[in-house]
Design an enzyme around this catalytic site. Structure first.
Site, PDB file in Angstrom:
ATOM      1  N   HIS A 186      -5.727  -1.337 -10.654  1.00 35.68           N
ATOM      2  CA  HIS A 186      -6.662  -0.664  -9.729  1.00 35.68           C
ATOM      3  C   HIS A 186      -7.615  -0.030 -10.478  1.00 35.68           C
ATOM      4  O   HIS A 186      -7.378  -0.003 -11.667  1.00 35.68           O
ATOM      5  CB  HIS A 186      -5.988   0.387  -8.681  1.00 35.68           C
ATOM      6  CG  HIS A 186      -5.388  -0.223  -7.494  1.00 35.68           C
ATOM      7  ND1 HIS A 186      -3.928  -0.690  -7.430  1.00 35.68           N
ATOM      8  CD2 HIS A 186      -5.981  -0.336  -6.259  1.00 35.68           C
ATOM      9  CE1 HIS A 186      -3.960  -0.856  -6.223  1.00 35.68           C
ATOM     10  NE2 HIS A 186      -4.801  -0.785  -5.351  1.00 35.68           N
ATOM     11  N   HIS A 187      -8.634   0.555  -9.966  1.00 36.21           N
ATOM     12  CA  HIS A 187      -9.817   1.283 -10.590  1.00 36.21           C
ATOM     13  C   HIS A 187      -9.127   2.370 -11.136  1.00 36.21           C
ATOM     14  O   HIS A 187      -8.089   2.993 -10.727  1.00 36.21           O
ATOM     15  CB  HIS A 187     -10.838   1.706  -9.482  1.00 36.21           C
ATOM     16  CG  HIS A 187     -10.408   2.532  -8.652  1.00 36.21           C
ATOM     17  ND1 HIS A 187     -10.055   3.833  -8.292  1.00 36.21           N
ATOM     18  CD2 HIS A 187     -10.146   2.094  -7.314  1.00 36.21           C
ATOM     19  CE1 HIS A 187      -9.756   4.046  -7.349  1.00 36.21           C
ATOM     20  NE2 HIS A 187      -9.637   3.291  -6.445  1.00 36.21           N
ATOM     21  N   SER A 239      -0.117   1.448   4.034  1.00 38.29           N
ATOM     22  CA  SER A 239      -0.171   1.644   2.668  1.00 38.29           C
ATOM     23  C   SER A 239      -1.340   0.948   2.366  1.00 38.29           C
ATOM     24  O   SER A 239      -2.144   1.330   1.280  1.00 38.29           O
ATOM     25  CB  SER A 239       0.908   1.213   1.982  1.00 38.29           C
ATOM     26  OG  SER A 239       1.383  -0.103   2.375  1.00 38.29           O
ATOM     27  N   ASN A 240      -2.053   0.022   3.048  1.00 36.77           N
ATOM     28  CA  ASN A 240      -3.090  -0.939   2.716  1.00 36.77           C
ATOM     29  C   ASN A 240      -3.804  -1.209   4.216  1.00 36.77           C
ATOM     30  O   ASN A 240      -2.940  -1.845   5.028  1.00 36.77           O
ATOM     31  CB  ASN A 240      -2.799  -2.242   1.950  1.00 36.77           C
ATOM     32  CG  ASN A 240      -4.096  -2.609   1.521  1.00 36.77           C
ATOM     33  OD1 ASN A 240      -4.692  -3.134   2.302  1.00 36.77           O
ATOM     34  ND2 ASN A 240      -4.203  -2.791   0.046  1.00 36.77           N
ATOM     35  N   GLY A 243      -4.850   6.997   5.245  1.00 37.57           N
ATOM     36  CA  GLY A 243      -4.896   5.997   4.387  1.00 37.57           C
ATOM     37  C   GLY A 243      -4.462   6.552   2.782  1.00 37.57           C
ATOM     38  O   GLY A 243      -4.653   5.788   1.715  1.00 37.57           O
ATOM     39  N   THR A 244      -4.177   7.744   2.707  1.00 36.19           N
ATOM     40  CA  THR A 244      -3.910   8.486   1.442  1.00 36.19           C
ATOM     41  C   THR A 244      -2.331   7.932   0.903  1.00 36.19           C
ATOM     42  O   THR A 244      -1.611   8.004   2.058  1.00 36.19           O
ATOM     43  CB  THR A 244      -4.143  10.000   1.349  1.00 36.19           C
ATOM     44  OG1 THR A 244      -5.421  10.289   1.652  1.00 36.19           O
ATOM     45  CG2 THR A 244      -3.663  10.458  -0.032  1.00 36.19           C
ATOM     46  N   THR A 245      -2.100   7.801  -0.123  1.00 40.11           N
ATOM     47  CA  THR A 245      -0.745   7.364  -0.759  1.00 40.11           C
ATOM     48  C   THR A 245      -0.415   8.424  -1.852  1.00 40.11           C
ATOM     49  O   THR A 245      -1.288   9.368  -2.077  1.00 40.11           O
ATOM     50  CB  THR A 245      -0.787   6.156  -1.068  1.00 40.11           C
ATOM     51  OG1 THR A 245      -1.484   5.761  -2.229  1.00 40.11           O
ATOM     52  CG2 THR A 245      -0.899   4.867  -0.318  1.00 40.11           C
ATOM     53  N   LYS A 280      -8.003   5.936  -9.347  1.00 39.82           N
ATOM     54  CA  LYS A 280      -6.679   5.943  -8.599  1.00 39.82           C
ATOM     55  C   LYS A 280      -5.804   6.919  -9.040  1.00 39.82           C
ATOM     56  O   LYS A 280      -5.287   6.741 -10.403  1.00 39.82           O
ATOM     57  CB  LYS A 280      -6.058   4.578  -8.257  1.00 39.82           C
ATOM     58  CG  LYS A 280      -4.949   4.464  -7.392  1.00 39.82           C
ATOM     59  CD  LYS A 280      -4.738   3.224  -6.743  1.00 39.82           C
ATOM     60  CE  LYS A 280      -3.355   3.092  -5.732  1.00 39.82           C
ATOM     61  NZ  LYS A 280      -3.886   3.877  -4.486  1.00 39.82           N
ATOM     62  N   GLY A 332       0.756   2.634  -3.551  1.00 42.14           N
ATOM     63  CA  GLY A 332       1.194   2.442  -2.212  1.00 42.14           C
ATOM     64  C   GLY A 332       1.577   1.098  -1.731  1.00 42.14           C
ATOM     65  O   GLY A 332       2.633   0.684  -1.225  1.00 42.14           O
ATOM     66  N   THR A 333       0.764   0.268  -1.786  1.00 44.95           N
ATOM     67  CA  THR A 333       0.674  -1.075  -1.479  1.00 44.95           C
ATOM     68  C   THR A 333       1.834  -1.769  -2.151  1.00 44.95           C
ATOM     69  O   THR A 333       2.726  -2.543  -1.620  1.00 44.95           O
ATOM     70  CB  THR A 333      -0.522  -1.787  -1.707  1.00 44.95           C
ATOM     71  OG1 THR A 333      -1.632  -1.104  -0.839  1.00 44.95           O
ATOM     72  CG2 THR A 333      -0.488  -3.218  -1.426  1.00 44.95           C
TER      73      THR A 333
END
Length: 243
Positions: free
Chosen positions: A135-136, A101-102, A75-77, A139, A145-146
């Site tokens: 995003h937060h 990516s998500n 799940g890492t981008t 990140k 990545g999304t």
């Protein structure tokens, strides 16, 4: 299913909660403070590893899983320049690697909608397209990545756009992506088509990390007993009539 969790931040803890609710066991947790657990019997006992760590550590983590014969749900981008190496290992060595990516089910439906809309918009050059993602503040990569997945799906279907770029651009053939980092926002992605007469927006807003965590656990369940390079289209069997 026995799971090794690699990365034990907010996402790792959310994945742990969902996995336990679904009757799975967490047999090993690896984070920056417990790197020696890669050498443990508990790690080698795992049926699958779910990896949400950092862009700098991700590839080496995958290699350690492959060496131990453990399938990976990644799940890492922010490490995607080495994706072809991972794909080659899956082909030549029969390893199992699930990448998205998500992992949100809703976002993957949004991916399908984005592809459909881009295909239709190819015939209407009066509409210019741009992307925004929020995003937060924790990140590390930008754009997300999304957002890159959304952009590349647009580029594959919209002839007038040849590349994407982070930030504003004056180039007509470039798709701009605005990346915002604020507060604890789980993730907002918006695709905007703007013309002189109207504007079309599609938007996905994550309310929390639960959807991502559930998707990652579903991907882990799906990966057991399978080989090769896998993704959410394999899991969800989304039809794509625009390819």
């Amino acid at each position: 299913m026995k799971i090794a969790l690699i990365g034990y931040g907010k996402m790792g803890k959310a994945i742990e909660k969902i996995a336990l609710e679904r009757g799975h066991r967490i047999v090993c947790i690896i984070d920056e403070f417990h790197l020696n657990n890669f050498d443990s019997d508990a790690f080698r006992e795992a049926d699958v590893a779910i990896e949400f760590s950092t862009p700098q550590a991700a590839f080496d983590n995958y290699m350690k899983c492959f060496a131990a014969g453990i399938p990976v749900v990644a799940g890492t981008t922010g490490w995607l320049e080495r994706m072809e190496e991972v794909q080659a290992i899956c082909r030549t060595e029969g390893k199992t690697f699930f990448y998205a990516s998500n992992y949100s089910i809703g976002m993957n439906l949004f991916f399908a909608l984005n592809k459909y809309l881009a295909g239709k918009m190819n015939s209407f050059p009066a509409y210019n397209v741009r992307l925004t993602e929020t995003h937060h503040i924790h990140k590390l990569d930008a754009p997300s990545g999304t957002a890159i997945t959304l952009a590349e799906d647009i580029l594959a279907r919209l002839d007038r756009k040849k590349q994407w770029a982070l930030g504003d651009t004056e180039q007509a053939d470039t798709l701009p992506i605005e990346a915002v980092r604020e507060g604890e926002t789980p993730g907002i992605h918006e695709v905007i088509y703007d013309s002189d007469v109207d504007c079309i927006r599609i938007r996905h807003s994550a309310k929390n990390r639960t959807g991502l965590a559930l998707g990652a656990v579903l991907a882990a369940e799906f990966s057991i007993g399978r080989k090769g390079f896998l993704g959410m289209n394999d899991l969800l069997r989304l039809d794509d009539n625009n390819d």
